[in-house]
Scaffold this motif. Structure first.
Motif, PDB file in Angstrom:
ATOM      1  N   ARG A  69       0.843  -1.198   0.000  1.00 14.58           N
ATOM      2  CA  ARG A  69       0.000   0.000   0.000  1.00 14.58           C
ATOM      3  C   ARG A  69       0.880   1.251   0.000  1.00 14.58           C
ATOM      4  O   ARG A  69       2.023   1.214   0.448  1.00 14.58           O
ATOM      5  CB  ARG A  69      -0.899   0.002   1.242  1.00 14.58           C
ATOM      6  CG  ARG A  69      -1.838  -1.179   1.285  1.00 14.58           C
ATOM      7  CD  ARG A  69      -2.733  -1.109   2.499  1.00 14.58           C
ATOM      8  NE  ARG A  69      -3.587   0.068   2.448  1.00 14.58           N
ATOM      9  CZ  ARG A  69      -4.388   0.443   3.444  1.00 14.58           C
ATOM     10  NH1 ARG A  69      -4.427  -0.261   4.546  1.00 14.58           N
ATOM     11  NH2 ARG A  69      -5.144   1.508   3.329  1.00 14.58           N
ATOM     12  N   ILE A  95      -7.995  13.455  -2.634  1.00 13.02           N
ATOM     13  CA  ILE A  95      -8.638  12.971  -3.863  1.00 13.02           C
ATOM     14  C   ILE A  95      -7.655  12.994  -5.027  1.00 13.02           C
ATOM     15  O   ILE A  95      -7.585  12.066  -5.829  1.00 13.02           O
ATOM     16  CB  ILE A  95      -9.899  13.804  -4.156  1.00 13.02           C
ATOM     17  CG1 ILE A  95     -10.911  13.581  -3.026  1.00 13.02           C
ATOM     18  CG2 ILE A  95     -10.529  13.425  -5.481  1.00 13.02           C
ATOM     19  CD1 ILE A  95     -11.898  14.698  -2.840  1.00 13.02           C
ATOM     20  N   VAL A  98      -5.124  10.044  -4.527  1.00 13.61           N
ATOM     21  CA  VAL A  98      -5.716   8.748  -4.855  1.00 13.61           C
ATOM     22  C   VAL A  98      -5.889   8.630  -6.373  1.00 13.61           C
ATOM     23  O   VAL A  98      -5.588   7.583  -6.961  1.00 13.61           O
ATOM     24  CB  VAL A  98      -7.060   8.556  -4.119  1.00 13.61           C
ATOM     25  CG1 VAL A  98      -7.737   7.270  -4.571  1.00 13.61           C
ATOM     26  CG2 VAL A  98      -6.850   8.523  -2.611  1.00 13.61           C
ATOM     27  N   GLY A  99      -6.317   9.730  -7.011  1.00 10.34           N
ATOM     28  CA  GLY A  99      -6.484   9.720  -8.467  1.00 10.34           C
ATOM     29  C   GLY A  99      -5.173   9.396  -9.180  1.00 10.34           C
ATOM     30  O   GLY A  99      -5.135   8.584 -10.109  1.00 10.34           O
ATOM     31  N   VAL A 102      -4.387   5.729  -8.781  1.00 11.40           N
ATOM     32  CA  VAL A 102      -5.236   4.900  -9.639  1.00 11.40           C
ATOM     33  C   VAL A 102      -4.661   4.892 -11.051  1.00 11.40           C
ATOM     34  O   VAL A 102      -4.529   3.839 -11.681  1.00 11.40           O
ATOM     35  CB  VAL A 102      -6.696   5.424  -9.647  1.00 11.40           C
ATOM     36  CG1 VAL A 102      -7.510   4.734 -10.731  1.00 11.40           C
ATOM     37  CG2 VAL A 102      -7.346   5.207  -8.282  1.00 11.40           C
ATOM     38  N   GLY A 109     -10.517  -1.540 -14.629  1.00 17.64           N
ATOM     39  CA  GLY A 109     -11.700  -1.504 -13.765  1.00 17.64           C
ATOM     40  C   GLY A 109     -11.407  -0.766 -12.472  1.00 17.64           C
ATOM     41  O   GLY A 109     -10.390  -0.085 -12.342  1.00 17.64           O
ATOM     42  N   ALA A 110     -12.316  -0.903 -11.501  1.00 21.07           N
ATOM     43  CA  ALA A 110     -12.164  -0.216 -10.228  1.00 21.07           C
ATOM     44  C   ALA A 110     -11.011  -0.834  -9.441  1.00 21.07           C
ATOM     45  O   ALA A 110     -10.889  -2.050  -9.343  1.00 21.07           O
ATOM     46  CB  ALA A 110     -13.461  -0.307  -9.430  1.00 21.07           C
ATOM     47  N   VAL A 111     -10.149   0.022  -8.891  1.00 18.72           N
ATOM     48  CA  VAL A 111      -8.970  -0.444  -8.154  1.00 18.72           C
ATOM     49  C   VAL A 111      -9.367  -0.738  -6.707  1.00 18.72           C
ATOM     50  O   VAL A 111     -10.062   0.071  -6.084  1.00 18.72           O
ATOM     51  CB  VAL A 111      -7.872   0.630  -8.186  1.00 18.72           C
ATOM     52  CG1 VAL A 111      -6.627   0.148  -7.476  1.00 18.72           C
ATOM     53  CG2 VAL A 111      -7.562   1.013  -9.616  1.00 18.72           C
ATOM     54  N   PRO A 112      -8.934  -1.875  -6.143  1.00 16.98           N
ATOM     55  CA  PRO A 112      -9.248  -2.148  -4.738  1.00 16.98           C
ATOM     56  C   PRO A 112      -8.765  -1.017  -3.840  1.00 16.98           C
ATOM     57  O   PRO A 112      -7.637  -0.540  -3.992  1.00 16.98           O
ATOM     58  CB  PRO A 112      -8.492  -3.445  -4.435  1.00 16.98           C
ATOM     59  CG  PRO A 112      -8.331  -4.104  -5.767  1.00 16.98           C
ATOM     60  CD  PRO A 112      -8.195  -2.979  -6.768  1.00 16.98           C
ATOM     61  N   VAL A 113      -9.618  -0.584  -2.914  1.00 13.35           N
ATOM     62  CA  VAL A 113      -9.378   0.658  -2.181  1.00 13.35           C
ATOM     63  C   VAL A 113      -8.066   0.650  -1.412  1.00 13.35           C
ATOM     64  O   VAL A 113      -7.371   1.658  -1.322  1.00 13.35           O
ATOM     65  CB  VAL A 113     -10.574   0.989  -1.259  1.00 13.35           C
ATOM     66  CG1 VAL A 113     -10.769  -0.082  -0.191  1.00 13.35           C
ATOM     67  CG2 VAL A 113     -10.421   2.356  -0.627  1.00 13.35           C
ATOM     68  N   ASP A 114      -7.669  -0.501  -0.855  1.00 17.50           N
ATOM     69  CA  ASP A 114      -6.460  -0.488  -0.021  1.00 17.50           C
ATOM     70  C   ASP A 114      -5.196  -0.230  -0.833  1.00 17.50           C
ATOM     71  O   ASP A 114      -4.194   0.242  -0.300  1.00 17.50           O
ATOM     72  CB  ASP A 114      -6.323  -1.788   0.786  1.00 17.50           C
ATOM     73  CG  ASP A 114      -6.324  -3.038  -0.091  1.00 17.50           C
ATOM     74  OD1 ASP A 114      -7.251  -3.182  -0.898  1.00 17.50           O
ATOM     75  OD2 ASP A 114      -5.396  -3.856   0.046  1.00 17.50           O
ATOM     76  N   VAL A 116      -4.779   2.009  -3.132  1.00 14.17           N
ATOM     77  CA  VAL A 116      -4.592   3.418  -3.499  1.00 14.17           C
ATOM     78  C   VAL A 116      -4.825   4.371  -2.329  1.00 14.17           C
ATOM     79  O   VAL A 116      -4.827   5.584  -2.503  1.00 14.17           O
ATOM     80  CB  VAL A 116      -5.500   3.815  -4.685  1.00 14.17           C
ATOM     81  CG1 VAL A 116      -4.968   3.190  -5.973  1.00 14.17           C
ATOM     82  CG2 VAL A 116      -6.942   3.414  -4.447  1.00 14.17           C
ATOM     83  N   THR A 117      -5.017   3.819  -1.121  1.00 15.42           N
ATOM     84  CA  THR A 117      -5.119   4.674   0.057  1.00 15.42           C
ATOM     85  C   THR A 117      -3.958   4.353   0.983  1.00 15.42           C
ATOM     86  O   THR A 117      -3.524   3.209   1.070  1.00 15.42           O
ATOM     87  CB  THR A 117      -6.437   4.435   0.815  1.00 15.42           C
ATOM     88  OG1 THR A 117      -6.614   3.027   1.011  1.00 15.42           O
ATOM     89  CG2 THR A 117      -7.623   4.997   0.071  1.00 15.42           C
TER      90      THR A 117
END
Lengths: 185, 565
Positions: A69, A95, A98-99, A102, A109-114, A116-117
């Motif tokens: 991460r 924001i 994180v952008g 990503v 597709g959507a990146v798993p939240v962990d 990119v945070t």
């Protein structure tokens, strides 16, 4: 008043000896006798050199490795300066960061939240199984390994919930990468 | 809610419910002098102090003893922090702290706040951690317990002039409760991977060839008491989010139980000591209602994730993960956050600053209600008793009878003192907070723009006044202004409550106990629990809802509207 001063001074002195020296030093001795590896920081030794700790994230940026991460500990993964972003959810800086992650992740597709945070410590040694799976195509391609092989490795290195419900499923990135190096350097 | 999340919450609640009665009964025995397996050590300490263990103190002398002991502890810790570069066990070569940071840290640990303006692995030597912070972790917790026990005696006794002996209560708290439990917890934490050594920081050569310095130290022994004593000051900068400080879901569970076990147990100790266990359970229940309500709201809010990230696109099935650790996920981060703010502990395993606005609101409110939802060890109980006095008084006003509590008349003096103690919260939070919101020297500490910036200020002054110690850690607290003002807020919050409650206990101790009659208001049933919860929410609500509307509520609305700052 005067007969309140002596207890205050003596108690402070006695408690410092008891809880500030005797207790931590006895615990240090006991811990090193019973759990020596853990007491010393769960260090990983390779041919006489410490290459890290199995509990602490270290930076990986090469495409052939799984990435941990994002870290805001010092300049990143600084294990002597743990830290987090501490940005609120409406923060423009959050924001944007994180952008950018990503975009850099190159995952469809959507990146798993962990992934990119930033974690709370900046030293989170784990990613979620979803975040590990999302990196399989990149790692397999960089190493010239079949995706199947890498997927099997991720699966075998996934730690499950204890007793089926305590904690979260997770993959230790450093240990996974070491296993990967053993499979095909 | 997923079944695994629900099961984790239920397991935690079951552990607390199982441990609290056992600990509650044991602690009552300890303070009634019926536990004596370390009697020789006790006697040696009393002899050295020149204390006659059977000689009791009036409320005024008890308060004097507390203040002098805490002042001595402050002086010693302040000195250690200013001279740590001359002292042993400093392998990382830490320099002396600046005076303002040393003042803040010393006040913070003596008042059981454990606010972290310091950075742990980047500021403190091993000697400062052990002989400085660990000691105050023990004795500030024992001070809280001692005061709570003295106040309980005041309520239980009839026509008495004394509340106990502080030296004896403090010694027993450390020897029979905190030290044995700490040894067990510390060992369990090492088993799970928490370091416990005096070695130098380790230089590692990483797999990709970078250098990584791994901070070490006697962490487990400090962390055990930081949780058990509801202190909360981290060995490492990010506290129990650090994988060395809290490596596994098991270490996490042990630490969460350690946070709430003693405060929950003390509510029941109270029942034992006043001779009516139902009174203890009534207080326990009122605390439990508030705890569960806060937990439900925070869990829901965090699972929603951050709507501003959704379109990037980010898959937020796991919830709002900024500032949270993978091994804990949302459920364990939320359970911890609600426990640590309810219990005045202040340790964190996730960054509260990055919680959603409503999740953060609950954490703020938990602190602002006076740290009485289980609360700090001892402090939670006597804080709650202050609200009990108010609730009984309000009930008396509603039916037009002289209010009574456990057969004792609650009169003007007690109510005045209770209100005086309670006022420390709005003065510290709203008064000091307002200054920090207008003075340029203080405004420089704010990290986030928009309403979240106000929340950061509010959280800092709530945490200090409530002696919690957790933070919206983006707030730059290590400046001379903040160090001094937050330090003063901690002193105000701690000693205003202690002084007011000891004075109330002193005056209650002297009263007769009237036998219950048909007209007495029972203080053990659901009606009283409801009235108590209502009193807490009305007092807290009237005081803090306006400013919460400007901070977290405004931020929530902005978030829903898609606004970023």
């Amino acid at each position: 008043m005067s007969n309140l001063i002596r207890p205050a001074l003596v108690l402070t002195f006695v408690m410092t000896l008891l809880t500030g020296l005797a207790y931590p030093l006895a615990m240090t001795g006991l811990a090193q006798a019973v759990f020596p590896a853990q007491a010393a920081g769960s260090l990983i030794d390779r041919e006489g050199t410490v290459i890290g700790s199995s509990l602490i994230a270290q930076g990986f940026s090469e495409p052939g490795y799984f990435h941990p991460r994002p870290s805001l500990a010092g300049e990143g993964y600084d294990a002597a300066l743990s830290g987090a972003s501490n940005l609120g959810v409406t923060s423009g800086a959050l924001i944007e960061a994180v952008g950018a992650r990503v975009a850099a992740a190159g995952i469809e597709g959507a990146v798993p939240v962990d992934l990119v945070t930033a974690s709370g410590s900046g030293l989170d040694p784990h990613v979620s199984p979803a975040a590990a799976r999302a990196q399989i195509p990149r790692v397999a391609q960089a190493r010239g390994l079949p995706e199947q092989t890498v997927r099997a490795l991720v699966q075998s290195r996934t730690e499950q919930r204890i007793l089926g419900f305590i904690g979260e499923p997770r993959v230790n990135v450093l240990l996974l990468n070491l296993a990967l190096d053993q499979t095909k350097p | 809610m997923s079944p695994t999340d629900l099961l984790q919450i239920l397991l935690f609640l079951a552990l607390i419910l199982a441990l609290a009665p056992f600990l509650g009964a044991y602690m009552a025995k300890v303070f009634e002098g019926r536990v004596a397996f370390l009697a020789p050590a006790e006697r040696a300490i009393y002899a050295a102090c020149g204390t006659d263990a059977s000689e009791e103190q009036s409320w005024g002398r008890y308060l004097g003893a507390v203040l002098l002991f805490n002042l001595t502890g402050f002086a010693l810790l302040f000195t250690l922090l200013l001279t740590q570069h001359w002292l042993p066990w400093n392998p990382a070569g830490m320099t002396a702290l600046d005076w303002d940071l040393a003042f803040n840290t010393a006040v913070s640990f003596v008042t059981n706040t454990n606010w972290q303006a310091y950075g742990g692995e980047s500021t403190l030597s091993y000697f400062s951690q052990m002989a400085g912070l660990t000691v105050q972790n023990f004795v500030s917790a024992a001070t809280g317990i001692a005061v709570a026990v003295a106040i309980t005696r005041g309520i239980a006794r009839r026509q008495a002039r004394t509340l106990g002996n502080f030296t004896v209560d403090l010694t027993r708290g450390v020897l029979y409760i905190l030290l044995p439990l700490s040894i067990l917890v510390a060992l369990a934490l090492v088993w799970q991977g928490v370091p416990q050594n005096l070695a130098a920081y380790v230089d590692a050569s990483t797999v990709e060839g970078a250098q990584q310095i791994l901070a070490q130290g006697p962490a487990a022994s400090q962390i055990a008491i930081k949780q058990l004593g509801t202190n909360g000051g981290g060995f490492f900068s990010v506290n129990s989010a650090h994988p060395y400080e809290n490596p596994t879901p098991i270490s996490n569970l042990i630490q969460m139980v350690a946070i709430l076990a003693i405060p929950a147990g003390l509510a029941l100790t109270y029942g034992h000591m006043v001779g009516d266990k139902r009174q203890g359970w009534a207080i326990f229940a009122a605390m439990g209602v508030l705890f569960l309500a806060g937990l439900a709201v925070t869990y829901w809010a965090e699972m929603q994730g951050n709507p501003l990230l959704a379109s990037l696109p980010v898959d937020q099935a796991a919830g709002n993960m900024e500032g949270k650790e993978t091994r804990f996920g949302v459920v364990n981060s939320v359970l911890w956050a609600v426990s640590t703010t309810a219990a005045s502990n202040g340790s964190v395993n996730a960054m509260h600053d990055s919680f959603t606005p409503l999740g953060g609101l609950v954490l703020l409110l938990n602190i602002q209600l006076g740290e009485i939802i289980y609360g700090g060890v001892g402090a939670g109980l006597y804080g709650m008793l202050l609200f009990v006095v108010l609730a009984v008084f309000i009930a008396g006003l509603m039916v037009g009878r002289t209010p009574e509590y456990l057969g004792k008349k609650i009169e003007a003096r007690e109510v005045k003192l209770a209100v005086l103690g309670m006022l420390s919260m709005p003065v510290g939070i709203l008064g000091f907070g307002a200054l920090a919101a207008v003075l340029p020297v203080a405004l420089a500490s704010v990290q986030d723009a928009g309403p979240h910036g106000l929340s950061e200020i509010l959280y800092a002054y709530s945490s200090a006044t409530g002696n919690n110690g957790s933070a919206f850690a983006g707030y730059g607290a290590d400046t001379p202004y903040q160090n001094v003002m937050l330090g003063l807020a901690m002193i105000l919050g701690r000693y205003a409550f202690i002084a007011a409650m000891l004075a109330i206990a002193g005056s209650l101790a002297a009263k007769k106990i009237a036998p219950p009659s048909a007209g007495s208001f029972p203080t053990h049933g659901p009606l009283f629990v409801g009235l108590l919860v209502g009193t807490i929410l009305i007092v807290g609500g009237l005081t803090f809802f306006p400013v919460l509307a400007l901070g977290p509520v405004a931020e929530h609305l902005a978030m829903l509207a898609g606004t970023r700052f």
